[in-house]
Design an enzyme around this catalytic site. Structure first.
Site, PDB file in Angstrom:
ATOM      1  N   SER A   1     -13.454   4.508  -9.427  1.00 27.37           N
ATOM      2  CA  SER A   1     -13.069   5.543 -10.398  1.00 27.37           C
ATOM      3  C   SER A   1     -12.125   4.961 -11.454  1.00 27.37           C
ATOM      4  CB  SER A   1     -12.453   6.758  -9.716  1.00 27.37           C
ATOM      5  OG  SER A   1     -11.257   6.422  -9.073  1.00 27.37           O
TER       6      SER A   1
ATOM      7  N   TYR B   1      -3.385  12.335   0.382  1.00 30.85           N
ATOM      8  CA  TYR B   1      -2.730  11.438  -0.567  1.00 30.85           C
ATOM      9  C   TYR B   1      -1.624  12.191  -1.311  1.00 30.85           C
ATOM     10  CZ  TYR B   1      -2.116   7.910  -4.182  1.00 30.85           C
ATOM     11  OH  TYR B   1      -1.571   6.952  -5.001  1.00 30.85           O
TER      12      TYR B   1
ATOM     13  N   ASP C   1       3.097   2.067  -4.898  1.00 33.52           N
ATOM     14  CA  ASP C   1       3.117   2.136  -6.373  1.00 33.52           C
ATOM     15  C   ASP C   1       3.784   3.403  -6.891  1.00 33.52           C
ATOM     16  OD1 ASP C   1       0.899   3.697  -5.638  1.00 33.52           O
ATOM     17  OD2 ASP C   1      -0.474   2.803  -7.112  1.00 33.52           O
TER      18      ASP C   1
ATOM     19  N   ASP D   1      -4.310   0.795  -9.367  1.00 35.31           N
ATOM     20  CA  ASP D   1      -5.740   0.542  -9.552  1.00 35.31           C
ATOM     21  C   ASP D   1      -6.079   0.291 -11.022  1.00 35.31           C
ATOM     22  OD1 ASP D   1      -5.616   1.237  -6.930  1.00 35.31           O
ATOM     23  OD2 ASP D   1      -6.606   3.171  -7.169  1.00 35.31           O
TER      24      ASP D   1
ATOM     25  N   GLU E   1       0.841  -1.197   0.000  1.00 33.07           N
ATOM     26  CA  GLU E   1       0.000   0.000   0.000  1.00 33.07           C
ATOM     27  C   GLU E   1       0.880   1.253   0.000  1.00 33.07           C
ATOM     28  OE1 GLU E   1      -3.065   0.005  -1.179  1.00 33.07           O
ATOM     29  OE2 GLU E   1      -3.789  -1.264   0.466  1.00 33.07           O
TER      30      GLU E   1
HETATM   31  C1  GLA Z   1      -5.089   4.660  -4.170  1.00 39.85           C
HETATM   32  C2  GLA Z   1      -4.299   4.995  -5.436  1.00 39.85           C
HETATM   33  C3  GLA Z   1      -3.302   3.906  -5.774  1.00 39.85           C
HETATM   34  C4  GLA Z   1      -2.436   3.545  -4.582  1.00 39.85           C
HETATM   35  C5  GLA Z   1      -3.294   3.344  -3.334  1.00 39.85           C
HETATM   36  C6  GLA Z   1      -2.465   3.160  -2.109  1.00 39.85           C
HETATM   37  O1  GLA Z   1      -5.895   3.540  -4.395  1.00 39.85           O
HETATM   38  O2  GLA Z   1      -5.169   5.204  -6.509  1.00 39.85           O
HETATM   39  O3  GLA Z   1      -2.503   4.305  -6.867  1.00 39.85           O
HETATM   40  O4  GLA Z   1      -1.450   4.509  -4.364  1.00 39.85           O
HETATM   41  O5  GLA Z   1      -4.185   4.405  -3.108  1.00 39.85           O
HETATM   42  O6  GLA Z   1      -1.720   2.010  -2.184  1.00 39.85           O
END
Ligand code: GLA
Length: 382
Positions: free
Chosen positions: A125, A219, A35, A169, A32
């Site tokens: 999304s 984020y 990426d 995602d 988590e």
């Molecule tokens: C969201 C983002 C992903 C990733 C996760 C955390 O889902 O869209 O790209 O960074 O958070 O792992």
């Protein structure tokens, strides 16, 4: 999904014949916030998806209709702009990115429907973006490779939704396979499928039904904190490009004294990348109990060091800790709400959901939703 109903409704609204596409939501077993740090992730696509029906128009107009929001939106290929409607932005963001990359788009009608729970951290999304990308690629005969469709979808999230997300995602929504997890190296973009053999256990999502509003800004802030750490290390190790290339020793030497908070954020990421490697080995060996322990460690890191959890998520993880029939649990996705992911012994699932639901309602006055995860295939024409 009733495809006949979908096609008929499309015909009623647009007086045209539709082609149908499906893109799934995703779970993430472990990895988590790694990426966007060039690290490793281990997502899987689920059986809940976004469906898009699409047809080409003779003019350059874009006509959109959302079943979930019972709402219409009209624009044109020559004047694609961000709007105040999220569902529209995900679609127009993809169209815009294709145009920016020099692809020739004509006008189109698009009808969207989905059963990925919204705001649950299951990447509804990304599913909208990927379904749109597949649909526009098809009707305009663009022959864009699948990885590029994922990257276009990710860029739409950056430019039209304002979240600087990583690729996990959209990758999962494009490349998912039933009964398989995927380990993706987000630096090289190489990936491997790992069978999800959970003999006697299932993956269970417990949905907090909260999404705290700071999630998007936090984020983007986390990304900046990671970049800051990398830049400080680069001054001493020129070859370092991502936190993926960084060790705990480098963080201790060059980041800790400068900024304790940035240090904790970076240290979590470096540890999490190592956990993904261990988790992949454990899953391949059928060692679910090690996988579960790693998930609990991930939760601790996300909550205490990366600081993207919330009291509802922490509560749900605390409730299952120590139960011999729950091997692992952690918050999943970007954070600040959404679901926890739990590995639970088959015959105890109902009891667990009942117990935790009562306690969650007592504590927060909120309803808990629970889903047993079924994996599914990635984006496709149907
Ligand atoms: C969201 C983002 C992903 C990733 C996760 C955390 O889902 O869209 O790209 O960074 O958070 O792992």
């Amino acid at each position: 999904m009733n495809t006949e109903y979908f096609k008929k409704t499309f015909r009623d609204i647009f007086q045209a014949e539709a082609v149908l596409f499906k893109s799934p939501g995703r779970i993430n077993i472990i990895g988590e916030h790694t990426d966007y740090n060039g690290g490793l992730v281990m997502p899987a696509a689920i059986d809940k998806a976004v469906y898009v029906a699409v047809s080409k128009r003779d003019d350059h107009e874009i006509h959109l209709y959302s079943e979930s929001y019972q709402s219409k939106y009209v624009s044109s290929v020559a004047a694609i702009q961000k709007t105040e409607h999220n569902w529209v932005n995900y679609i127009l963001g993809v169209a815009n990115e294709m145009v920016q990359r020099g692809h020739q788009l004509g006008g189109f009608n698009l009808f969207i429907y989905g059963d990925v729970p919204l705001g649950a951290g299951l990447s509804s999304s990304a599913a909208v973006e990927c379904a749109t990308a597949f649909a526009l690629n098809y009707i305009n005969q663009l022959s864009i490779p699948q990885m590029e469709l994922a990257l276009i979808s990710q860029k739409a999230e950056h430019t039209f939704a304002g979240v600087n997300c990583g690729i996990m995602d959209q990758f999962a929504s494009v490349f998912g396979k039933k009964d398989q997890a995927m380990m993706l190296d987000c630096r090289s973009m190489e990936y491997e499928y790992i069978p999800l053999k959970l003999d006697g256990y299932k993956l269970v999502l417990l949905n907090t039904n909260v999404k705290h509003s700071l999630s998007d800004s936090a984020y983007n802030e986390r990304r900046e904190q990671c970049d800051k750490g990398v830049n400080w290390i680069k001054d001493h190790h020129a070859s370092v490009e991502y936190l993926r290339d960084v060790t705990q020793e480098m963080l201790l030497a060059h980041v800790k004294a400068k900024d304790e908070n940035v240090y904790r954020k970076c240290s979590y990421v470096v540890a999490e990348i190592e956990r993904v490697k261990k988790a992949a080995a454990a899953l391949k060996n059928g060692d679910l109990s090690t996988l579960g322990k790693l998930m609990f460690e991930t939760h601790k890191g996300l909550s205490e060091d990366y600081e993207v959890s919330c009291k509802e998520l922490d509560f749900l993880v605390d409730q299952v800790k120590g139960l011999d029939y729950v091997l692992g649990a952690r918050m999943m996705g970007g954070g600040f709400g959404g679901c926890t992911l739990n590995i639970v012994r088959d015959e105890e699932i109902d009891r667990l959901i009942d117990n935790v639901s009562v306690k969650y309602l007592e504590k927060f006055g909120l309803k808990l939703d629970a889903y047993i995860v079924e994996t599914g295939n990635g984006s496709q024409i149907i």
